[in-house]
Scaffold this motif. Structure first.
Motif, PDB file in Angstrom:
ATOM      1  N   SER B  32       0.830  -1.191   0.000  1.00 40.59           N
ATOM      2  CA  SER B  32       0.000   0.000   0.000  1.00 40.59           C
ATOM      3  C   SER B  32       0.868   1.246   0.000  1.00 40.59           C
ATOM      4  O   SER B  32       2.070   1.175  -0.191  1.00 40.59           O
ATOM      5  N   THR B  33       0.222   2.369   0.225  1.00 41.35           N
ATOM      6  CA  THR B  33       0.936   3.621   0.052  1.00 41.35           C
ATOM      7  C   THR B  33       1.234   4.245   1.403  1.00 41.35           C
ATOM      8  O   THR B  33       0.613   3.904   2.410  1.00 41.35           O
ATOM      9  N   THR B  36      -1.843   5.820   3.314  1.00 43.34           N
ATOM     10  CA  THR B  36      -2.775   5.023   4.110  1.00 43.34           C
ATOM     11  C   THR B  36      -2.141   4.550   5.415  1.00 43.34           C
ATOM     12  O   THR B  36      -2.802   4.473   6.438  1.00 43.34           O
ATOM     13  N   THR B  64       2.832   4.581  -4.699  1.00 40.23           N
ATOM     14  CA  THR B  64       1.981   3.740  -5.546  1.00 40.23           C
ATOM     15  C   THR B  64       2.781   3.011  -6.620  1.00 40.23           C
ATOM     16  O   THR B  64       2.558   1.826  -6.869  1.00 40.23           O
ATOM     17  N   VAL B  81      -3.856   1.140  -3.546  1.00 38.18           N
ATOM     18  CA  VAL B  81      -3.100   2.327  -3.957  1.00 38.18           C
ATOM     19  C   VAL B  81      -4.015   3.439  -4.482  1.00 38.18           C
ATOM     20  O   VAL B  81      -5.247   3.297  -4.467  1.00 38.18           O
ATOM     21  N   HIS B  82      -3.422   4.516  -4.973  1.00 35.85           N
ATOM     22  CA  HIS B  82      -4.232   5.629  -5.483  1.00 35.85           C
ATOM     23  C   HIS B  82      -3.614   6.281  -6.725  1.00 35.85           C
ATOM     24  O   HIS B  82      -3.012   7.343  -6.655  1.00 35.85           O
ATOM     25  N   GLU B 101     -12.958   0.206  -6.547  1.00 35.16           N
ATOM     26  CA  GLU B 101     -12.717   1.567  -6.051  1.00 35.16           C
ATOM     27  C   GLU B 101     -13.408   1.660  -4.715  1.00 35.16           C
ATOM     28  O   GLU B 101     -14.596   1.336  -4.598  1.00 35.16           O
ATOM     29  N   TYR B 104     -12.073   7.689  -1.254  1.00 33.04           N
ATOM     30  CA  TYR B 104     -11.336   8.807  -1.826  1.00 33.04           C
ATOM     31  C   TYR B 104     -10.992   9.791  -0.716  1.00 33.04           C
ATOM     32  O   TYR B 104     -11.560   9.756   0.374  1.00 33.04           O
ATOM     33  N   ASP B 195      -1.428  14.598   0.013  1.00 32.93           N
ATOM     34  CA  ASP B 195      -2.762  14.051   0.204  1.00 32.93           C
ATOM     35  C   ASP B 195      -3.234  14.516   1.577  1.00 32.93           C
ATOM     36  O   ASP B 195      -2.441  14.672   2.510  1.00 32.93           O
ATOM     37  N   ASN B 220      -8.968  12.387  -5.216  1.00 31.56           N
ATOM     38  CA  ASN B 220      -7.941  11.349  -5.107  1.00 31.56           C
ATOM     39  C   ASN B 220      -8.590  10.000  -4.789  1.00 31.56           C
ATOM     40  O   ASN B 220      -8.964   9.743  -3.651  1.00 31.56           O
ATOM     41  N   GLN B 221      -8.744   9.164  -5.830  1.00 34.22           N
ATOM     42  CA  GLN B 221      -9.442   7.882  -5.677  1.00 34.22           C
ATOM     43  C   GLN B 221      -8.483   6.765  -5.276  1.00 34.22           C
ATOM     44  O   GLN B 221      -7.393   6.656  -5.830  1.00 34.22           O
ATOM     45  N   TYR B 222      -8.909   5.944  -4.333  1.00 30.50           N
ATOM     46  CA  TYR B 222      -8.130   4.763  -3.938  1.00 30.50           C
ATOM     47  C   TYR B 222      -8.781   3.500  -4.473  1.00 30.50           C
ATOM     48  O   TYR B 222     -10.002   3.381  -4.470  1.00 30.50           O
TER      49      TYR B 222
END
Lengths: 233, 273
Positions: B32-33, B36, B64, B81-82, B101, B104, B195, B220-222
């Motif tokens: 993950s990023t 998060t 990501t 991720v995003h 999805e 966000y 973010d 910003n969509q995850y």
């Protein structure tokens, strides 16, 4: 942020006995001690052999080991990552992102340190006792074993140097361990994480705990050395 | 004899350490990023999942781009991720399956309170970047192929700014995570794209404040997806899918919505079946 913040944070960390912190401290110690143990198994005989045996290319090998004392942890980490990655040659072992992977990376990092320092120590002793040992009919192999034993108190310094390197590095364990909470998070990666979060007092507090720990280990080693030296000479 | 004892101790230490790695419980690795992990979201939503399923989630937090690479190599079971474009490519190339999805948040442009480029309060990110470039005000970029970096590059492109000229001057790439980049921006009194999650949980702000927010482009969509088990046979398909499904379930979505710092919600669930 003042230094007092960091010190009081460090004290609170130690005094608070946060189980998560002790888990991280314990893993740091376990990983680095295991790496030092493995590196000593390989590095001490290797260094001693380099000191005693004469063969073509020996000088180059000595220089190589001396140079590799400065191996960049991040490069070692990357190499071990590629080796242990599922797409890599040893991927089938499933060792990536485990403490075992961290031990492997740190072992590679500190073998040259232990070997190079042991080589110097044993070579000095060999120069002193070579004639005597030869006259007693000791084979070079036998001499290596005897010299390691005879210089064990000085060799402890080589081992401690290795331990210092292992417990202080962050680049290799970050890459091969992944800094996973509760599994592969050690002191140095926790410090890097808290720095990332901008929690500088906590990061520095953890740093103070780490430094105190390393000093403590070295003090214990010195004390053990003094006692052993007094008893066994 | 002493030597033998030393060898014995060394071997036992090494074995004792390898043992817990061998005796694995039910677990998955999630690439993950930093946003998060460092925002504290995982610490909040993972315990209920782990309690319910008994599956331990091991999060490796990277940018990501790196997280997707980890998935490609088969070093993770799930990727969370995003960067929508990069994720769709990842799926199209067959590396990922069952992408959902799930939530966000939004990006914000942060900058020094002195605001040398006069962009504070703006709701137009493209216009703000133009002003920052025109003023040659310091801007710190992630420069690490992360989702945030990808978004930033899209904005610069839309603004028609050629970054090559500013590189090393007012435009500075740190090549590191969101936190280190914010630390750098704080120290240099520079602007940066962040973010909101990481920004809200970030503690070393010094004079940094939010300069630009509320532009629809800053959305910003995850996405979360399983690494394709057909590409990597060792991927824990069932355990991984249990996680993907849970994140998209009403329970997982509620867990995401309930994460707040100082009363402010960091991520907004938006999974649609």
């Amino acid at each position: 942020m003042s230094e007092r913040d960091a010190f009081s944070t460090a004290l609170a960390l130690i005094g608070g006995a946060d189980p998560a912190l002790w888990g991280i401290v314990g893993l740091s110690l376990a990983v680095s001690l295991a790496a030092v143990a493995l590196a000593s198994l390989v590095g001490l005989p290797l260094g001693a052999a380099l000191a005693v045996f004469r063969f073509p290319g020996r000088g180059a090998l000595v220089t190589l080991f001396n140079g590799m004392m400065g191996l960049p942890p991040v490069v070692v980490g990357l190499a071990v990552y590629l080796l242990l990655s599922r797409a890599g040659p040893l991927g089938g072992l499933g060792l990536l992102f485990t403490p075992a992977a961290m031990v492997i990376a740190q072992t590679i990092l500190i073998v040259p340190i232990v070997a190079a320092l042991a080589r110097q120590t044993v070579e000095d002793a060999w120069r002193e006792y070579e004639e005597q040992m030869r006259s007693l009919g000791a084979t070079p192999r036998r001499s290596v074993a005897t010299l390691i034993w005879d210089t064990r108190f000085s060799l402890a310094t080589a081992v401690l140097a290795g331990l210092g390197r292992a417990s202080a590095e962050v680049g290799a364990v970050m890459i091969v361990g992944g800094n996973i909470d509760g599994l592969t998070r050690v002191m140095t990666t926790a410090i890097a994480l808290e720095t990332s979060k901008g929690d500088l007092p906590l990061a520095l507090g953890l740093g103070i705990v780490l430094i105190a720990l390393i000093v403590l280990i070295n003090a214990a080693a010195s004390a053990m050395k003094a006692v052993a030296q007094a008893r066994f000479g | 004899m002493h030597r033998r004892r030393f060898v014995g101790i060394a071997a036992i230490t090494a074995l004792a350490l390898a043992a817990p790695a061998a005796a694995q419980e039910k677990s998955i690795v999630v690439a993950s990023t930093t946003s998060t992990e460092q925002s504290g979201l995982f610490k909040h939503i993972l315990p209920p999942f782990e309690r319910k399923t008994g599956i331990k989630v091991r999060v490796v937090a990277q940018g990501t781009g790196q997280a997707l690479d980890m998935g490609k190599r088969g070093d993770a079971d799930v990727v969370f991720v995003h960067d929508r474009d990069a994720e769709l490519k990842f799926v199209a190339e067959g590396y990922g399956v069952d992408r959902r999805e799930v939530m966000y948040n939004d990006f914000v442009v942060v900058g020094p309170s002195a605001d040398p480029a006069k962009v504070r309060g703006s709701k137009d990110v493209i216009d703000a970047l133009k002003k920052i470039a025109a003023a040659q005000a310091p801007f710190v970029s992630r420069g690490d192929r992360s989702g945030t970096h990808a978004a930033e590059l899209r904005f610069w492109k839309a603004a028609g700014i050629d970054l090559a000229a500013g590189r090393g001057g007012w435009y500075r790439e740190t090549g590191s995570g969101m936190g280190p980049t914010l630390n750098t921006a704080a120290a240099m009194n520079a602007y940066a794209l962040a973010d909101r999650g990481t920004w809200l949980s970030f503690k070393n702000r010094q004079s940094l404040v939010v300069a630009v927010e509320g532009d629809g482009k800053l959305f910003n969509q995850y996405g979360v997806m399983l690494v394709n088990p057909e590409k990597h046979r060792h991927v824990k398909k069932e355990l991984g899918m249990a996680f993907v499904d849970w994140i998209a379930s009403p329970e997982g979505q509620a867990a995401i919505a309930s994460y707040k710092i100082g009363g402010e919600q960091l991520f907004f669930p938006n999974h649609r079946k």
